[in-house]
Design a protein around this motif. Structure first.
Motif, PDB file in Angstrom:
ATOM      1  N   ASP A   1      44.982  22.459 104.310  1.00  0.00           N
ATOM      2  CA  ASP A   1      46.037  22.214 105.293  1.00  0.00           C
ATOM      3  C   ASP A   1      46.809  23.522 105.446  1.00  0.00           C
ATOM      4  OD1 ASP A   1      48.415  21.560 106.635  1.00  0.00           O
ATOM      5  OD2 ASP A   1      48.385  19.514 105.854  1.00  0.00           O
ATOM      6  N   ASN A   2      46.574  24.216 106.546  1.00  0.00           N
ATOM      7  CA  ASN A   2      47.226  25.510 106.761  1.00  0.00           C
ATOM      8  C   ASN A   2      48.743  25.394 106.836  1.00  0.00           C
ATOM      9  OD1 ASN A   2      45.095  27.572 107.003  1.00  0.00           O
ATOM     10  ND2 ASN A   2      44.393  26.328 108.693  1.00  0.00           N
TER      11      ASN A   2
ATOM     12  N   SER B   1      50.162  31.831 102.945  1.00  0.00           N
ATOM     13  CA  SER B   1      49.017  31.481 103.774  1.00  0.00           C
ATOM     14  C   SER B   1      47.874  32.463 103.540  1.00  0.00           C
ATOM     15  CB  SER B   1      49.428  31.501 105.247  1.00  0.00           C
ATOM     16  OG  SER B   1      48.317  31.219 106.068  1.00  0.00           O
TER      17      SER B   1
ATOM     18  N   ASN C   1      49.874  25.122 103.333  1.00  0.00           N
ATOM     19  CA  ASN C   1      49.292  26.100 102.388  1.00  0.00           C
ATOM     20  C   ASN C   1      48.728  25.393 101.162  1.00  0.00           C
ATOM     21  OD1 ASN C   1      50.021  28.215 104.064  1.00  0.00           O
ATOM     22  ND2 ASN C   1      51.927  28.613 102.979  1.00  0.00           N
TER      23      ASN C   1
ATOM     24  N   PHE D   1      44.223  31.162 103.704  1.00  0.00           N
ATOM     25  CA  PHE D   1      42.923  30.565 103.981  1.00  0.00           C
ATOM     26  C   PHE D   1      42.064  31.438 104.892  1.00  0.00           C
ATOM     27  CE2 PHE D   1      44.573  27.481 101.567  1.00  0.00           C
ATOM     28  CZ  PHE D   1      45.026  26.285 102.115  1.00  0.00           C
ATOM     29  N   SER D   2      42.697  32.209 105.753  1.00  0.00           N
ATOM     30  CA  SER D   2      41.928  33.030 106.690  1.00  0.00           C
ATOM     31  C   SER D   2      41.366  34.284 106.028  1.00  0.00           C
ATOM     32  CB  SER D   2      42.794  33.435 107.875  1.00  0.00           C
ATOM     33  OG  SER D   2      43.873  34.231 107.444  1.00  0.00           O
TER      34      SER D   2
ATOM     35  N   SER E   1      36.601  31.612 104.619  1.00  0.00           N
ATOM     36  CA  SER E   1      37.521  31.871 105.722  1.00  0.00           C
ATOM     37  C   SER E   1      36.946  31.442 107.064  1.00  0.00           C
ATOM     38  CB  SER E   1      37.891  33.354 105.757  1.00  0.00           C
ATOM     39  OG  SER E   1      36.727  34.151 105.882  1.00  0.00           O
TER      40      SER E   1
END
Length: 117
Positions: A72-73, A27, A76, A29-30, A53
């Motif tokens: 899509d978190n 993960s 991933n 994306f942030s 982000s």
């Protein structure tokens, strides 16, 4: 280290659609800006679409209104939905994850997209 694996490329007729996927190994994306680039034969690699982000998106003028980038978190996975495809969209498409904070830049292996009748 982050691994990126693209899929979803193929041969499509003009006007058709494809959805590319980029699976990330964890993960991120942030913390990373996620982008799709493409490189056509004899041309330089160019940015197609990206989101950062904070969720802001950016598109190349040539694909605005036709392509959509999303993430899509839970899976991933980053997607590139491509509609109304044109022959000039033919290229190898690459997924990229970049973080200035971590001084990290990762690329996938690329997936071929060919638009032809």
């Amino acid at each position: 280290q982050v691994q990126l694996v693209e899929s979803g490329g193929g041969l499509v007729q003009p006007g058709g659609s494809l959805r590319l996927s980029c699976a990330t190994s964890r993960s991120i994306f942030s913390m990373y800006t996620m982008s799709w680039y493409r490189q056509a034969p004899g041309k330089q690699r160019e940015l197609v679409a990206q989101f950062n982000s904070g969720g802001s998106t950016n598109y190349a003028d040539s694909v605005k209104g036709r392509f959509t980038i999303s993430g899509d978190n839970a899976k991933n996975t980053v997607y590139l939905q491509m509609n109304n495809l044109k022959p000039e969209d033919t290229a190898v498409y690459y997924c990229n994850a970049n973080s200035n904070y971590f001084r990290a830049d990762y690329w996938g292996q690329g997936t071929q997209v060919t638009i032809s009748s």
